[in-house]
Enzyme design. Structure first.
Site, short mmCIF file in Angstrom:
data_model
loop_
_atom_site.label_atom_id
_atom_site.label_comp_id
_atom_site.label_asym_id
_atom_site.label_seq_id
_atom_site.Cartn_x
_atom_site.Cartn_y
_atom_site.Cartn_z
N ARG A 1 -5.61 5.61 -7.81
CA ARG A 1 -5.39 7.06 -7.86
C ARG A 1 -5.33 7.56 -9.30
O ARG A 1 -5.91 8.60 -9.65
CB ARG A 1 -4.12 7.40 -7.10
CG ARG A 1 -4.17 7.02 -5.62
CD ARG A 1 -2.81 7.02 -4.96
NE ARG A 1 -2.23 8.35 -4.93
CZ ARG A 1 -0.98 8.60 -4.55
NH1 ARG A 1 -0.18 7.60 -4.18
NH2 ARG A 1 -0.53 9.83 -4.54
N LEU B 1 0.86 -1.17 0.00
CA LEU B 1 0.00 0.00 0.00
C LEU B 1 0.90 1.23 0.00
O LEU B 1 1.98 1.22 0.60
CB LEU B 1 -0.89 0.02 1.25
CG LEU B 1 -1.92 -1.10 1.40
CD1 LEU B 1 -2.62 -0.99 2.76
CD2 LEU B 1 -2.94 -1.06 0.28
N ASP B 2 0.45 2.29 -0.65
CA ASP B 2 1.21 3.53 -0.62
C ASP B 2 1.35 4.05 0.81
O ASP B 2 0.52 3.72 1.67
CB ASP B 2 0.53 4.60 -1.48
CG ASP B 2 0.48 4.22 -2.96
OD1 ASP B 2 1.36 3.46 -3.40
OD2 ASP B 2 -0.45 4.68 -3.64
N LYS B 3 2.34 4.86 1.04
CA LYS B 3 2.61 5.37 2.38
C LYS B 3 1.36 5.96 3.02
O LYS B 3 1.05 5.68 4.18
CB LYS B 3 3.72 6.42 2.33
CG LYS B 3 3.99 7.11 3.67
CD LYS B 3 5.04 8.21 3.52
CE LYS B 3 5.24 8.94 4.85
NZ LYS B 3 6.22 10.05 4.73
#
Length: 309
Positions: free
Chosen positions: A232, A133-135
């Protein structure tokens, strides 16, 4: 680790690495090839090559040395463990936590926390993490505790049989659900970003409306593929960027008629409002379908309440 076996009749004539991958499906062919090249595999009491053909009844012995795959240091970082057994760990990752260490950022990551929580993960690729997962994205992430589970989960991801659902708050009012089928690859100019590009990898995102607000929509999003920044990029592509997205959100435009509290909340939200809410897979050990859910984090919940007001 030690394995012994006899080559079955139906595998006679195949390459050794391919035959062993069939005999021991808990291990990937690439990993078996590494073991052969390291001299940890014997075929009929000799050291073979990966391309050597096997005969029916051939005697195989594997003595693989499981060495630490991670040089990262354990750190006592709190983890929200949703589920745990001797095969899997499911984590509810908070926003702001980096998953993998990188140059200039070797500490304070999920990997460091996992190595403290379960030291045996040092022997697994990426400390057992099979997806990321992205930060600034919160939510569910599964970690394998054994090499067999790691191989199985990677295969499930490749077969697109792992169910992942996200909640995403986007700008604008989305009338109905839909699907975005658009290839994703590196941005042709800004190589740090991803974009919908003709030469990109296939990417499919499904979405449906979970809740509507005067100028925003909460979507439940599911993935067929797992490209970098896929949700996104796809939401921005259909002109409904995720609230707070610093990379793909574009210049902030506040709709007329929003309350002052809602305007302040939107302007003050400094990360993408994206949460991995549900995870479904086949348990590598039991073979049963399992699923977990994680509620929205506090900051997104507060943001939704301000929009309702």
């Amino acid at each position: 680790m030690q394995l012994r076996g006899e080559v079955p009749d139906e595998l006679a004539g195949q390459r050794l690495d391919a035959a062993l991958a069939r005999m021991y499906p808990d291990y990937s062919r690439s990993r078996i090839r590494q073991w052969i090249e390291a001299g940890w595999v014997r075929l009929d009491d000799r050291i073979p090559r990966p391309r050597d053909a096997v005969r029916a009844g051939g005697q195989v012995e594997i003595r693989a040395q499981v060495e630490p795959a991670s040089e990262d240091r354990p750190e006592d970082i709190p983890l929200s463990v949703v589920y745990e057994d001797d095969t899997l760990i499911v984590i509810n990752k908070p926003p702001g936590l980096v998953v993998h260490p990188a140059a200039g950022n070797r500490a304070g990551t999920l990997v460091n926390a996992l190595l403290h929580h379960a030291p045996e993960l040092a022997a697994l690729p990426r400390a057992g993490i099979v997806h990321r997962l992205d930060k600034e994205t919160s939510g569910l992430l599964v970690v394998a505790r054994t090499l067999e589970a790691h191989t199985d989960l990677v295969r499930q991801l490749q077969a697109r049989s792992v169910g992942r659902q996200y909640l995403a708050l986007v700008h604008g009012v989305v009338v109905a659900g839909g699907t975005v089928d658009a290839p994703v690859g590196r941005h042709p100019v800004d190589r740090k970003r991803m974009a919908v590009v003709s030469g990109g990898k296939p990417a499919v995102t499904h979405y449906r409306v979970e809740a509507r607000f005067p100028a925003h929509t909460l979507l439940r999003v599911s993935l067929e593929t797992g490209r970098t920044h896929q949700i996104r990029v796809h939401m921005a592509h259909i002109h409904h960027p995720i609230v707070g997205d610093p990379v793909y959100g574009g210049r902030l435009k506040l709709a007329a008629g929003l309350s002052e509290a809602a305007r302040d909340a939107i302007k003050g939200f400094r990360r993408q409002a994206l949460h991995a809410a549900r995870l479904e897979l086949v348990h590598p050990k039991t073979g049963k379908n399992v699923a977990w859910e994680a509620p929205l984090p506090a900051d997104v919940s507060r943001l939704l309440r301000s929009l309702e007001g």
